[in-house]
Design a protein around this motif. Structure first.
Motif, mmCIF file in Angstrom:
data_model
loop_
_atom_site.group_PDB
_atom_site.id
_atom_site.type_symbol
_atom_site.label_atom_id
_atom_site.label_comp_id
_atom_site.label_asym_id
_atom_site.label_seq_id
_atom_site.Cartn_x
_atom_site.Cartn_y
_atom_site.Cartn_z
ATOM 1 N N VAL A 16 0.740 -1.566 -0.240
ATOM 2 C CA VAL A 16 -0.162 -0.014 -0.081
ATOM 3 C C VAL A 16 0.751 1.286 0.485
ATOM 4 O O VAL A 16 0.796 1.955 -0.564
ATOM 5 C CB VAL A 16 -1.659 -0.181 1.018
ATOM 6 C CG1 VAL A 16 -1.240 1.534 1.658
ATOM 7 C CG2 VAL A 16 -1.908 -1.058 0.913
ATOM 8 N N ALA A 17 1.581 1.097 1.188
ATOM 9 C CA ALA A 17 2.626 2.715 0.199
ATOM 10 C C ALA A 17 3.145 2.320 -0.588
ATOM 11 O O ALA A 17 3.488 3.867 -0.988
ATOM 12 C CB ALA A 17 3.835 2.117 1.697
ATOM 13 N N ALA A 18 4.200 1.211 -1.229
ATOM 14 C CA ALA A 18 4.150 2.185 -2.574
ATOM 15 C C ALA A 18 3.906 2.314 -3.638
ATOM 16 O O ALA A 18 4.206 2.896 -4.193
ATOM 17 C CB ALA A 18 4.742 0.685 -2.535
ATOM 18 N N VAL A 19 2.590 1.531 -4.152
ATOM 19 C CA VAL A 19 1.515 1.715 -4.244
ATOM 20 C C VAL A 19 0.897 3.517 -4.257
ATOM 21 O O VAL A 19 1.020 4.612 -5.269
ATOM 22 C CB VAL A 19 0.097 0.814 -4.907
ATOM 23 C CG1 VAL A 19 -0.668 2.100 -5.887
ATOM 24 C CG2 VAL A 19 1.135 -0.144 -5.228
ATOM 25 N N SER A 20 0.984 3.821 -3.070
ATOM 26 C CA SER A 20 0.331 5.434 -2.572
ATOM 27 C C SER A 20 1.566 6.866 -3.167
ATOM 28 O O SER A 20 1.515 6.803 -3.330
ATOM 29 C CB SER A 20 0.111 5.768 -1.423
ATOM 30 O OG SER A 20 -0.137 6.959 -0.607
ATOM 31 N N ASN A 21 2.670 6.131 -2.740
ATOM 32 C CA ASN A 21 4.740 6.489 -3.109
ATOM 33 C C ASN A 21 4.102 6.384 -4.199
ATOM 34 O O ASN A 21 4.524 7.825 -5.234
ATOM 35 C CB ASN A 21 5.059 6.481 -2.023
ATOM 36 C CG ASN A 21 6.454 7.087 -2.081
ATOM 37 O OD1 ASN A 21 6.055 8.320 -2.138
ATOM 38 N ND2 ASN A 21 7.620 6.711 -1.703
ATOM 39 N N TRP A 22 3.979 5.636 -4.883
ATOM 40 C CA TRP A 22 4.333 6.443 -6.521
ATOM 41 C C TRP A 22 3.225 6.289 -7.489
ATOM 42 O O TRP A 22 3.642 6.250 -9.212
ATOM 43 C CB TRP A 22 5.126 5.414 -6.953
ATOM 44 C CG TRP A 22 6.608 4.460 -6.291
ATOM 45 C CD1 TRP A 22 7.439 5.765 -6.852
ATOM 46 C CD2 TRP A 22 6.977 3.819 -5.405
ATOM 47 N NE1 TRP A 22 8.414 5.258 -5.713
ATOM 48 C CE2 TRP A 22 8.342 3.681 -5.434
ATOM 49 C CE3 TRP A 22 7.081 1.889 -5.403
ATOM 50 C CZ2 TRP A 22 9.268 3.385 -5.061
ATOM 51 C CZ3 TRP A 22 8.045 1.414 -4.867
ATOM 52 C CH2 TRP A 22 9.282 2.290 -4.606
ATOM 53 N N GLY A 26 -3.825 12.538 -8.249
ATOM 54 C CA GLY A 26 -5.197 12.400 -8.606
ATOM 55 C C GLY A 26 -5.576 11.364 -8.798
ATOM 56 O O GLY A 26 -6.539 10.999 -10.114
ATOM 57 N N SER A 27 -5.043 10.015 -8.631
ATOM 58 C CA SER A 27 -5.620 8.604 -9.043
ATOM 59 C C SER A 27 -6.836 8.567 -8.124
ATOM 60 O O SER A 27 -7.647 8.743 -7.408
ATOM 61 C CB SER A 27 -4.783 7.640 -8.372
ATOM 62 O OG SER A 27 -3.183 7.736 -9.589
ATOM 63 N N TRP A 28 -7.646 7.946 -8.947
ATOM 64 C CA TRP A 28 -8.900 7.603 -8.534
ATOM 65 C C TRP A 28 -9.046 6.946 -6.964
ATOM 66 O O TRP A 28 -9.984 7.071 -6.660
ATOM 67 C CB TRP A 28 -9.997 6.721 -9.015
ATOM 68 C CG TRP A 28 -9.168 5.510 -9.995
ATOM 69 C CD1 TRP A 28 -8.221 5.194 -10.926
ATOM 70 C CD2 TRP A 28 -9.784 4.200 -9.382
ATOM 71 N NE1 TRP A 28 -8.377 3.955 -11.267
ATOM 72 C CE2 TRP A 28 -9.175 3.584 -9.539
ATOM 73 C CE3 TRP A 28 -10.443 4.065 -8.158
ATOM 74 C CZ2 TRP A 28 -9.262 1.788 -9.594
ATOM 75 C CZ3 TRP A 28 -11.198 2.524 -7.749
ATOM 76 C CH2 TRP A 28 -10.443 1.882 -8.802
ATOM 77 N N TRP A 29 -7.799 5.948 -7.114
ATOM 78 C CA TRP A 29 -8.374 5.239 -5.975
ATOM 79 C C TRP A 29 -7.210 6.172 -4.760
ATOM 80 O O TRP A 29 -7.910 5.616 -3.617
ATOM 81 C CB TRP A 29 -7.122 3.447 -5.998
ATOM 82 C CG TRP A 29 -5.814 4.138 -5.947
ATOM 83 C CD1 TRP A 29 -4.985 4.318 -7.612
ATOM 84 C CD2 TRP A 29 -5.230 3.793 -5.235
ATOM 85 N NE1 TRP A 29 -4.035 4.570 -7.095
ATOM 86 C CE2 TRP A 29 -3.935 3.890 -5.166
ATOM 87 C CE3 TRP A 29 -5.242 3.279 -4.095
ATOM 88 C CZ2 TRP A 29 -2.863 3.593 -4.508
ATOM 89 C CZ3 TRP A 29 -4.180 3.325 -3.159
ATOM 90 C CH2 TRP A 29 -2.834 3.633 -3.988
ATOM 91 N N VAL A 32 -10.992 7.163 -3.218
ATOM 92 C CA VAL A 32 -12.034 6.089 -2.287
ATOM 93 C C VAL A 32 -11.366 5.350 -1.884
ATOM 94 O O VAL A 32 -11.755 5.178 -0.640
ATOM 95 C CB VAL A 32 -11.709 4.913 -3.732
ATOM 96 C CG1 VAL A 32 -12.853 3.885 -3.225
ATOM 97 C CG2 VAL A 32 -12.280 5.502 -4.904
ATOM 98 N N PHE A 33 -10.242 5.516 -0.956
ATOM 99 C CA PHE A 33 -9.413 4.461 -0.321
ATOM 100 C C PHE A 33 -8.655 5.260 0.796
ATOM 101 O O PHE A 33 -7.921 5.425 1.098
ATOM 102 C CB PHE A 33 -8.696 3.345 -0.647
ATOM 103 C CG PHE A 33 -8.974 2.264 -1.735
ATOM 104 C CD1 PHE A 33 -9.736 1.136 -0.991
ATOM 105 C CD2 PHE A 33 -8.859 2.600 -2.997
ATOM 106 C CE1 PHE A 33 -10.797 0.756 -1.514
ATOM 107 C CE2 PHE A 33 -9.202 1.581 -3.795
ATOM 108 C CZ PHE A 33 -10.455 0.281 -3.026
#
Length: 161
Positions: A16-22, A26-29, A32-33
């Motif tokens: 989650v940290a890697a996806v959020s960081n990179w 303005g990503s839709w997810w 949402v999360f």
């Protein structure tokens, strides 16, 4: 027991940290999360109260142990004073034996409570009183419960006086 659960938690948090960081702005997810802040505030307050309660309990146990230890030390000093003040002893051998056992008791109790077994500490005490070759000292050094054996030896020495 918990290593597999811990590994899964670390893996999920790292992902989650890697996806959020990179992720691009303005990503839709990311919208949402979102995690609200109120659960952290509730859990933080609860954990603070729990920590204070546990610290208070630990200090209470420490203080009770300290009080018991100081009471024991005072009683041992009183017994030593009574022994030395009693000059009508059959021989000084019994007085030295009693004083040696009284001196060794706190050390043996400390070792017993900590789960240690260091006969060198007790040997030094008994050598100072010239009792290292005494039979009761050999039993004490071999015993699993040295404080109990010392109390029995003290009782025998007091009865012999």
């Amino acid at each position: 027991k918990i290593s597999s659960r811990l590994a899964v938690s670390v893996l999920v948090a790292s992902t989650v940290a890697a996806v959020s960081n990179w992720s691009p702005e303005g990503s839709w997810w990311l919208e949402v999360f979102q995690v609200p802040g109120w659960p952290h505030e509730l859990v933080g307050g609860f954990l603070a109260i729990l920590l204070v309660f546990r610290t208070d309990q630990a200090y209470g146990r420490f203080w009770e142990g300290r009080t018991q230890w100081s009471t024991m030390a005072a009683e041992i000093r009183s017994l030593a004073r009574i022994t030395v003040a009693n000059r009508q002893i059959k021989s000084t051998e019994y007085m030295d034996e009693v004083l040696a056992h009284l001196s060794a008791f706190p050390v043996s109790l400390k070792q017993h409570l900590r789960g240690e077994n260091n006969p060198l500490e007790l040997e030094a005490i008994y050598e100072a009183f010239g009792m290292f070759q005494h039979d009761s000292v050999r039993r004490i050094l071999r015993a699993d419960n040295a404080p109990l054996i010392i109390m029995m030896a003290l009782s025998t020495a007091y009865n012999a006086m």
